[in-house]
Design an enzyme around this catalytic site. Sequence first.
Site, PDB file in Angstrom:
ATOM      1  N   LYS A 169      -7.228  44.443  67.225  1.00  0.00           N
ATOM      2  CA  LYS A 169      -7.115  42.991  66.937  1.00  0.00           C
ATOM      3  C   LYS A 169      -5.808  42.739  66.497  1.00  0.00           C
ATOM      4  O   LYS A 169      -5.527  42.938  65.215  1.00  0.00           O
ATOM      5  CB  LYS A 169      -8.282  42.696  65.993  1.00  0.00           C
ATOM      6  CG  LYS A 169      -8.497  41.142  65.812  1.00  0.00           C
ATOM      7  CD  LYS A 169      -7.565  40.183  65.450  1.00  0.00           C
ATOM      8  CE  LYS A 169      -6.855  39.868  64.263  1.00  0.00           C
ATOM      9  NZ  LYS A 169      -5.684  38.972  64.266  1.00  0.00           N
ATOM     10  N   GLY A 200      -7.055  37.067  68.707  1.00  0.00           N
ATOM     11  CA  GLY A 200      -7.554  35.841  67.863  1.00  0.00           C
ATOM     12  C   GLY A 200      -7.275  36.069  66.527  1.00  0.00           C
ATOM     13  O   GLY A 200      -6.249  36.795  66.061  1.00  0.00           O
ATOM     14  N   GLY A 202      -7.910  36.190  62.059  1.00  0.00           N
ATOM     15  CA  GLY A 202      -8.514  37.251  61.403  1.00  0.00           C
ATOM     16  C   GLY A 202      -9.944  36.894  60.966  1.00  0.00           C
ATOM     17  O   GLY A 202     -10.638  37.739  60.664  1.00  0.00           O
ATOM     18  N   VAL A 205     -12.335  37.193  64.857  1.00  0.00           N
ATOM     19  CA  VAL A 205     -12.092  38.440  65.480  1.00  0.00           C
ATOM     20  C   VAL A 205     -12.256  39.563  64.348  1.00  0.00           C
ATOM     21  O   VAL A 205     -12.870  40.600  64.490  1.00  0.00           O
ATOM     22  CB  VAL A 205     -11.007  38.435  66.461  1.00  0.00           C
ATOM     23  CG1 VAL A 205     -10.907  39.828  67.072  1.00  0.00           C
ATOM     24  CG2 VAL A 205     -11.177  37.397  67.449  1.00  0.00           C
ATOM     25  N   GLY A 206     -11.205  39.341  63.514  1.00  0.00           N
ATOM     26  CA  GLY A 206     -11.082  40.688  62.649  1.00  0.00           C
ATOM     27  C   GLY A 206     -12.509  40.665  61.705  1.00  0.00           C
ATOM     28  O   GLY A 206     -12.816  41.663  61.443  1.00  0.00           O
ATOM     29  N   GLU A 244      -2.986  50.166  55.507  1.00  0.00           N
ATOM     30  CA  GLU A 244      -1.528  50.420  55.311  1.00  0.00           C
ATOM     31  C   GLU A 244      -1.172  48.826  54.636  1.00  0.00           C
ATOM     32  O   GLU A 244      -0.986  48.056  55.560  1.00  0.00           O
ATOM     33  CB  GLU A 244      -0.941  50.463  56.610  1.00  0.00           C
ATOM     34  CG  GLU A 244      -1.361  51.987  57.276  1.00  0.00           C
ATOM     35  CD  GLU A 244      -0.683  53.036  56.246  1.00  0.00           C
ATOM     36  OE1 GLU A 244       0.062  52.696  55.486  1.00  0.00           O
ATOM     37  OE2 GLU A 244      -1.088  54.254  56.718  1.00  0.00           O
ATOM     38  N   CYS A 278       7.356  46.382  55.342  1.00  0.00           N
ATOM     39  CA  CYS A 278       6.400  47.152  54.338  1.00  0.00           C
ATOM     40  C   CYS A 278       7.247  48.085  53.287  1.00  0.00           C
ATOM     41  O   CYS A 278       7.333  48.114  52.306  1.00  0.00           O
ATOM     42  CB  CYS A 278       5.249  47.606  54.800  1.00  0.00           C
ATOM     43  SG  CYS A 278       5.541  48.675  55.989  1.00  0.00           S
ATOM     44  N   GLU A 378       5.871  41.416  46.476  1.00  0.00           N
ATOM     45  CA  GLU A 378       6.313  41.598  47.808  1.00  0.00           C
ATOM     46  C   GLU A 378       6.744  40.103  48.258  1.00  0.00           C
ATOM     47  O   GLU A 378       6.008  39.249  48.547  1.00  0.00           O
ATOM     48  CB  GLU A 378       5.377  42.102  48.673  1.00  0.00           C
ATOM     49  CG  GLU A 378       6.044  42.553  49.921  1.00  0.00           C
ATOM     50  CD  GLU A 378       4.796  43.190  50.975  1.00  0.00           C
ATOM     51  OE1 GLU A 378       4.001  42.616  51.199  1.00  0.00           O
ATOM     52  OE2 GLU A 378       5.138  44.390  51.386  1.00  0.00           O
TER      53      GLU A 378
HETATM   54  P1  NAD Z   1      -2.185  39.762  57.031  1.00  0.00           P
HETATM   55  O1  NAD Z   1      -2.887  40.534  55.988  1.00  0.00           O
HETATM   56  O2  NAD Z   1      -2.231  38.393  56.866  1.00  0.00           O
HETATM   57  O3  NAD Z   1      -2.802  40.060  58.643  1.00  0.00           O
HETATM   58  C1  NAD Z   1      -2.843  41.264  59.005  1.00  0.00           C
HETATM   59  C2  NAD Z   1      -4.096  41.316  60.211  1.00  0.00           C
HETATM   60  O4  NAD Z   1      -5.215  40.827  59.376  1.00  0.00           O
HETATM   61  C3  NAD Z   1      -3.668  40.074  61.111  1.00  0.00           C
HETATM   62  O5  NAD Z   1      -4.021  40.606  62.345  1.00  0.00           O
HETATM   63  C4  NAD Z   1      -4.764  39.050  60.563  1.00  0.00           C
HETATM   64  O6  NAD Z   1      -5.120  38.273  61.783  1.00  0.00           O
HETATM   65  C5  NAD Z   1      -5.785  39.971  60.264  1.00  0.00           C
HETATM   66  N1  NAD Z   1      -6.804  39.117  59.359  1.00  0.00           N
HETATM   67  C6  NAD Z   1      -6.743  38.271  58.630  1.00  0.00           C
HETATM   68  N2  NAD Z   1      -7.795  37.839  57.633  1.00  0.00           N
HETATM   69  C7  NAD Z   1      -8.545  38.785  58.273  1.00  0.00           C
HETATM   70  C8  NAD Z   1     -10.033  38.966  57.864  1.00  0.00           C
HETATM   71  N3  NAD Z   1     -10.655  38.085  57.020  1.00  0.00           N
HETATM   72  N4  NAD Z   1     -10.627  40.085  58.441  1.00  0.00           N
HETATM   73  C9  NAD Z   1     -10.110  40.875  59.191  1.00  0.00           C
HETATM   74  N5  NAD Z   1      -8.869  40.762  59.569  1.00  0.00           N
HETATM   75  C10 NAD Z   1      -8.016  39.560  59.058  1.00  0.00           C
HETATM   76  O7  NAD Z   1      -0.632  40.505  56.910  1.00  0.00           O
HETATM   77  P2  NAD Z   1       0.765  40.019  57.857  1.00  0.00           P
HETATM   78  O8  NAD Z   1       0.835  38.766  57.217  1.00  0.00           O
HETATM   79  O9  NAD Z   1       0.086  39.943  59.389  1.00  0.00           O
HETATM   80  O10 NAD Z   1       1.387  41.187  57.572  1.00  0.00           O
HETATM   81  C11 NAD Z   1       2.109  41.223  56.436  1.00  0.00           C
HETATM   82  C12 NAD Z   1       1.773  42.272  55.524  1.00  0.00           C
HETATM   83  O11 NAD Z   1       1.638  43.522  56.233  1.00  0.00           O
HETATM   84  C13 NAD Z   1       2.897  42.634  54.390  1.00  0.00           C
HETATM   85  O12 NAD Z   1       1.925  42.569  53.009  1.00  0.00           O
HETATM   86  C14 NAD Z   1       3.264  43.991  54.543  1.00  0.00           C
HETATM   87  O13 NAD Z   1       3.478  44.774  53.541  1.00  0.00           O
HETATM   88  C15 NAD Z   1       2.070  44.633  55.115  1.00  0.00           C
HETATM   89  N6  NAD Z   1       2.430  45.712  56.145  1.00  0.00           N
HETATM   90  C16 NAD Z   1       2.238  46.977  55.728  1.00  0.00           C
HETATM   91  C17 NAD Z   1       2.633  48.093  56.647  1.00  0.00           C
HETATM   92  C18 NAD Z   1       2.286  49.496  56.106  1.00  0.00           C
HETATM   93  O14 NAD Z   1       2.483  50.378  56.943  1.00  0.00           O
HETATM   94  N7  NAD Z   1       1.910  49.634  54.884  1.00  0.00           N
HETATM   95  C19 NAD Z   1       3.438  47.815  57.592  1.00  0.00           C
HETATM   96  C20 NAD Z   1       3.854  46.647  58.064  1.00  0.00           C
HETATM   97  C21 NAD Z   1       3.225  45.563  57.258  1.00  0.00           C
END
Ligand code: NAD
Length: 480
Positions: A169, A200, A202, A205-206, A244, A278, A378
């Site tokens: 996803k 899709g 989060g 689909v998530g 992560e 990140c 962050e």
């Molecule tokens: P996000 O948490 O908003 O979304 C990440 C993913 O989760 C997306 O695919 C989203 O659609 C999905 N999602 C959203 N709601 C969900 C739910 N209720 N259930 C399941 N899945 C759901 O994060 P973002 O804005 O896409 O990314 C930025 C964040 O990611 C920052 O905090 C960054 O630090 C972190 N990040 C961490 C690493 C690492 O390796 N530690 C790497 C890159 C980014």
Amino acid sequence: MKTITKHYIDGAFVESHGREVMDIVRPTDGQVIGRLTLGDEEDTRRAIAAAGRAFATYGQSTKEERAEFLRRLHKAALARADDLTAAMVEEYGGVVRFSRLIVESGIGAFAAAEKALQEMEWTRSWDKTTVTLEPVGVVGLITAWNANTLFICLKLASAVAAGCTVVVKPSELSAIQTQVLIEALHEAKLPKGLFNAVMGLGNTVGAELVRNPDVNKISFTGSVGIGESIMRDGAATMKRVTLELGGKSPTILLDDADLAQAIPSALIMAFLNSGQACAAGTRLLVPRKRLAHVKRAIADAMHAFTVGNPADPKIAVGPMVSQKQYERVQSYIRKGIEEGAEVLVGGEGRPEGLKAGYFVKPTVFVNVTNDMTIAREEIFGPVLSVIAYDSEDEAISIANDSKYGLHAAVLGTDIQCARRVASQLRAGRVVINGMTDDPQAPWGGFKYSGVGREYGRYGIQRSEPLSGVACAQGARARVR
Ligand code: NAD
């Protein structure tokens, strides 16, 4: 205009059951460049079922079969490296010189997983006991938007090496990049259902992946808030999780650091991936007595961090991915000023001459204390906080005074001293004198930066003594 209406399920591109349509917006000018038909729970269930059927066979695969699939995936992705890079530049706004590295790093994950697969000890025996590492089952891979190809390839490589089948996803902001990647990986001709992808949101689909009892594990890259909800909601079906999450990484500039090298290095780590990283080193800790020199060195070095069209190889900082991300970064810059930090470079608003798109000014704050919001939260944009310290012990204490623990850096001339400081930092990865990419070294966080480790053997095995490096394996003990 690109139109994406299909998911990848059971080895084929299939029309979406979900009917909702979302615009794909180009971050350099805010123009709509595509439309994505969003998958729903039914699409997700179909993909999970396909992965479940595939696991019945793939879960029994040999090391040689898995190695062969990893080689094919590597070759297939490599053939489309240029297209993957171009898609990252256009859809995400990643600067081309960095996007290329990210894509190469993702493709390299298949080769790294194959190497780890060959070197790992899959079976251990003593007395009458034999312990084998076993695939955990169907894995849901949920990823963020800031390095789409890397996240998907890395997680997929670990899962394939472990004998798992997957449903991906991707972020809804990465549809075009994912489409190119799926087309590429389709050419690897993996068994049907081993690898599925549903585009899709989060919360549909998530959430279905997290809730569904036929998914055994979630490997997630994203924000702390969603990571927490995955851990909580996944508990209902006893999901294994790798999370992560975010970071607020410290860079400690030691007393003996050569500023001519250390400052450009610190700024590269701060503005990595336009600050949407990140691991970005967003807190620069400097000896108070060197502060005046450091400020001058930063002001001079900032000329290299040009903002603009990410397709131009001379540009170092591209736009933020979306209007929402643009506003988030602006609000943190405002907050920093309100709380009394001083803007050394950059500040609020758009850079000169960039009126359209989601560009922000790379910003460096000085007179920051570690209790200010800009030092604690962050931001996920090109905003660096410079914090002064009086002793090495204080530097270590400030570095560790964070809810996060993903990445840290130490800059100094005396390597023994740098190592001593590095060994006291609570971060999943600590680098000395600049970032290096080692695809066999573990990646992951302490504290709110997450659970588990990725890359190489750490991404493949689940081994409690290695502080829970969970990705895709369970261990089975057989006692004769
Ligand atoms: P996000 O948490 O908003 O979304 C990440 C993913 O989760 C997306 O695919 C989203 O659609 C999905 N999602 C959203 N709601 C969900 C739910 N209720 N259930 C399941 N899945 C759901 O994060 P973002 O804005 O896409 O990314 C930025 C964040 O990611 C920052 O905090 C960054 O630090 C972190 N990040 C961490 C690493 C690492 O390796 N530690 C790497 C890159 C980014």
